[in-house]
Design an enzyme around this catalytic site. Structure first.
Site, PDB file in Angstrom:
ATOM      1  N   LYS A 202      -2.343  -4.342  10.902  1.00 15.39           N
ATOM      2  CA  LYS A 202      -2.252  -4.854   9.488  1.00 15.39           C
ATOM      3  C   LYS A 202      -1.012  -5.503   9.362  1.00 15.39           C
ATOM      4  O   LYS A 202       0.158  -5.104   9.607  1.00 15.39           O
ATOM      5  CB  LYS A 202      -2.412  -3.846   8.683  1.00 15.39           C
ATOM      6  CG  LYS A 202      -2.302  -4.448   7.119  1.00 15.39           C
ATOM      7  CD  LYS A 202      -2.606  -3.399   6.175  1.00 15.39           C
ATOM      8  CE  LYS A 202      -2.479  -4.026   4.572  1.00 15.39           C
ATOM      9  NZ  LYS A 202      -2.734  -3.070   3.678  1.00 15.39           N
ATOM     10  N   ARG A 212      -3.555  -8.448  -4.683  1.00 18.02           N
ATOM     11  CA  ARG A 212      -2.539  -7.722  -5.236  1.00 18.02           C
ATOM     12  C   ARG A 212      -2.823  -7.923  -6.830  1.00 18.02           C
ATOM     13  O   ARG A 212      -2.554  -7.189  -7.819  1.00 18.02           O
ATOM     14  CB  ARG A 212      -1.233  -8.236  -4.992  1.00 18.02           C
ATOM     15  CG  ARG A 212      -1.151  -7.478  -3.440  1.00 18.02           C
ATOM     16  CD  ARG A 212       0.319  -7.813  -2.972  1.00 18.02           C
ATOM     17  NE  ARG A 212       0.623  -7.485  -1.664  1.00 18.02           N
ATOM     18  CZ  ARG A 212       1.564  -7.705  -0.750  1.00 18.02           C
ATOM     19  NH1 ARG A 212       2.342  -8.716  -0.970  1.00 18.02           N
ATOM     20  NH2 ARG A 212       1.581  -7.277   0.584  1.00 18.02           N
ATOM     21  N   LYS A 225       6.593  -5.981   2.400  1.00 24.18           N
ATOM     22  CA  LYS A 225       5.999  -4.672   3.038  1.00 24.18           C
ATOM     23  C   LYS A 225       6.399  -5.006   4.493  1.00 24.18           C
ATOM     24  O   LYS A 225       5.636  -4.281   5.489  1.00 24.18           O
ATOM     25  CB  LYS A 225       4.605  -4.555   2.864  1.00 24.18           C
ATOM     26  CG  LYS A 225       4.171  -4.542   1.339  1.00 24.18           C
ATOM     27  CD  LYS A 225       2.775  -4.066   1.222  1.00 24.18           C
ATOM     28  CE  LYS A 225       2.561  -3.903  -0.372  1.00 24.18           C
ATOM     29  NZ  LYS A 225       1.197  -3.458  -0.572  1.00 24.18           N
ATOM     30  N   LYS A 256      -6.297  -7.162  10.301  1.00 18.80           N
ATOM     31  CA  LYS A 256      -6.266  -7.622   9.027  1.00 18.80           C
ATOM     32  C   LYS A 256      -5.015  -8.494   8.940  1.00 18.80           C
ATOM     33  O   LYS A 256      -3.794  -7.881   9.293  1.00 18.80           O
ATOM     34  CB  LYS A 256      -6.338  -6.452   7.938  1.00 18.80           C
ATOM     35  CG  LYS A 256      -6.010  -6.789   6.466  1.00 18.80           C
ATOM     36  CD  LYS A 256      -6.212  -5.597   5.587  1.00 18.80           C
ATOM     37  CE  LYS A 256      -5.830  -6.108   4.251  1.00 18.80           C
ATOM     38  NZ  LYS A 256      -5.684  -4.779   3.436  1.00 18.80           N
ATOM     39  N   SER A 282      -8.389 -11.331   0.582  1.00 18.12           N
ATOM     40  CA  SER A 282      -8.537 -12.105  -0.469  1.00 18.12           C
ATOM     41  C   SER A 282      -7.986 -13.584  -0.581  1.00 18.12           C
ATOM     42  O   SER A 282      -8.671 -14.287  -1.006  1.00 18.12           O
ATOM     43  CB  SER A 282      -7.759 -11.239  -1.700  1.00 18.12           C
ATOM     44  OG  SER A 282      -6.542 -11.028  -1.411  1.00 18.12           O
ATOM     45  N   TYR A 321     -15.672 -10.099   0.716  1.00 21.04           N
ATOM     46  CA  TYR A 321     -15.981 -10.460  -0.683  1.00 21.04           C
ATOM     47  C   TYR A 321     -17.112 -10.933  -0.569  1.00 21.04           C
ATOM     48  O   TYR A 321     -18.015 -11.194  -1.808  1.00 21.04           O
ATOM     49  CB  TYR A 321     -14.995 -10.764  -1.734  1.00 21.04           C
ATOM     50  CG  TYR A 321     -13.547 -10.245  -1.033  1.00 21.04           C
ATOM     51  CD1 TYR A 321     -13.612  -8.691  -1.973  1.00 21.04           C
ATOM     52  CD2 TYR A 321     -12.616 -10.577  -0.310  1.00 21.04           C
ATOM     53  CE1 TYR A 321     -12.453  -8.037  -1.977  1.00 21.04           C
ATOM     54  CE2 TYR A 321     -11.304  -9.628  -0.351  1.00 21.04           C
ATOM     55  CZ  TYR A 321     -11.293  -8.262  -0.972  1.00 21.04           C
ATOM     56  OH  TYR A 321     -10.287  -7.844  -1.027  1.00 21.04           O
TER      57      TYR A 321
HETATM   58  C1  PBG Z   1      -3.043  -2.114   0.320  1.00 19.65           C
HETATM   59  C2  PBG Z   1      -4.076  -3.067   0.608  1.00 19.65           C
HETATM   60  C3  PBG Z   1      -3.962  -4.410   0.613  1.00 19.65           C
HETATM   61  C4  PBG Z   1      -5.086  -4.924   0.912  1.00 19.65           C
HETATM   62  C5  PBG Z   1      -6.080  -3.860   1.153  1.00 19.65           C
HETATM   63  N1  PBG Z   1      -5.207  -2.680   0.977  1.00 19.65           N
HETATM   64  C6  PBG Z   1      -2.825  -5.539   0.266  1.00 19.65           C
HETATM   65  C7  PBG Z   1      -1.421  -5.096   0.576  1.00 19.65           C
HETATM   66  O1  PBG Z   1      -1.216  -4.626   1.795  1.00 19.65           O
HETATM   67  O2  PBG Z   1      -0.503  -5.289  -0.175  1.00 19.65           O
HETATM   68  C8  PBG Z   1      -5.433  -6.524   1.207  1.00 19.65           C
HETATM   69  C9  PBG Z   1      -6.890  -6.782   1.047  1.00 19.65           C
HETATM   70  C10 PBG Z   1      -7.273  -8.323   0.732  1.00 19.65           C
HETATM   71  O3  PBG Z   1      -6.393  -8.976   0.227  1.00 19.65           O
HETATM   72  O4  PBG Z   1      -8.344  -8.631   0.407  1.00 19.65           O
HETATM   73  N2  PBG Z   1      -2.820  -0.866   0.784  1.00 19.65           N
END
Ligand code: PBG
Length: 332
Positions: A202, A212, A225, A256, A282, A321
């Site tokens: 990730k 978010r 992060k 991801k 997203s 989605y």
């Molecule tokens: C957080 C989490 C995130 C997503 C899934 N779980 C965002 C992040 O790491 O800030 C992102 C999913 C998306 O953007 O569709 N644990």
């Protein structure tokens, strides 16, 4: 295998593209409803469906509406739904205790779905960010994201989700040692058949922006992060993390974001041959929807092409989605 073509005109690659049946026969990869996991957002209340402006077509739903959505998904043949909670800003805390509360929003939704729609698999998210006052996936002390203390909390969260009936645990937190700890916690609690789909690779990505907003973490998040999520410049590191998570007991692995990281999907599939998934996140969804709403691209076609790209890159499935919309087209 060396690709070989006879010299022209013995070979005319256009022959097998000339008609729809010929194209269907030689198609190498296929997209099916079985490849889809649908991420949804749960909020409190009853009979509420609240649109998320930065994700056109996506809403936060109260538990009763989530059950309706799960029914709809099962009816379309979608194998799994993935739950993310929207937690009111006033309920976010530093100790994140809501995350492992057996009666929190997610665990309540899991039980409600299991009751009403037993045939759909339920995936969860394991990370502290929706509950955390500072929007991080782990505990923050003096500006540091604590690893080991966070892992202990994530194990409690995992077992609470499994107790509620979750089928697939999805740790998205990127702490070290979590998969082994979660697997041991599940075994100790008697949850031998609960699977783990590790967010193994990730990346620290700007493509998570609209998510978010959806979980109410945008305003809360302090800093970035980068001390736990991966550097977008790295690729070999993804293989090391996937190897580690598989060795600690992950059943499936995830990459991801999705489309910008298809090279990682391919490398991971080739190196391990494990069940490999990608998350079309997203921001990817929002970009396609925004261009489609402006009439700049054909939304349906771009959606289907983007999903097929994941299959071509070696993925076994996609969190998207678009799942219900794509399923409707695939079933038509
Ligand atoms: C957080 C989490 C995130 C997503 C899934 N779980 C965002 C992040 O790491 O800030 C992102 C999913 C998306 O953007 O569709 N644990």
């Amino acid at each position: 295998m060396e690709p070989r073509l006879a010299p022209f005109p013995a070979s005319r690659p256009r022959r097998t593209r000339a008609t729809a049946p010929l194209r269907a026969l030689v198609q190498e990869n296929t997209l099916s409803v079985n490849d889809l996991i649908w991420p949804v957002f749960v909020r409190d209340g009853t009979d509420v469906e609240e649109p998320i402006p930065s994700m056109p077509g996506v809403s936060r739903r109260s538990v009763d509406r989530i059950v309706t959505a799960a029914k709809e998904a099962a009816g379309l043949g979608i194998p799994a739904i993935c739950l993310f909670p929207y937690i009111e800003p006033s309920l976010k805390t530093e100790d994140c205790a809501g995350a492992w509360d057996p009666d929190n929003l997610v665990n309540t939704a899991i039980r409600a779905i299991k009751d009403a729609v037993p045939d759909i698999a339920i995936m969860t998210d394991v990370a502290l960010d929706p509950y955390n006052i500072n929007g991080h996936d782990g505990f923050v002390v003096d500006g540091e994201i604590l690893n080991d203390e966070t892992v202990e909390a994530l194990v409690k969260m995992t077992v609470a989700q499994a107790d509620a009936g979750a089928d697939i645990i999805g740790p998205s937190d990127m702490m070290d040692g979590r998969i082994g700890a979660m697997r041991a916690g599940l075994e100790a609690a008697g949850h031998r058949n609960v699977t783990i789909m590790s967010y193994a690779a990730k990346y620290a990505s700007a493509f998570y922006g609209p998510f978010r907003d959806a979980v109410g973490a945008s305003g809360a998040l302090k800093g970035d992060k980068k001390t736990y999520q991966m550097d977008p410049g790295n690729s070999d590191e993804a293989l090391r993390l996937v190897a580690r998570d598989l060795s600690e007991g992950a059943d499936m692995v995830m990459i991801k974001p999705g489309l910008p990281y298809l090279d990682i999907c391919r490398r991971v599939k080739d190196a391990f041959g494990a069940p490999t998934f990608a998350y079309q996140v997203s921001g990817e969804y929002a970009m396609i929807q925004a261009a489609a709403q402006n009439g700049w691209v054909d939304g349906e076609k771009v959606m289907m092409e983007s999903l097929m790209a994941f299959k071509r890159a070696g993925c076994d499935g996609i969190l998207t989605y678009f799942a219900p919309e794509a399923a409707r087209l695939l079933n038509a």
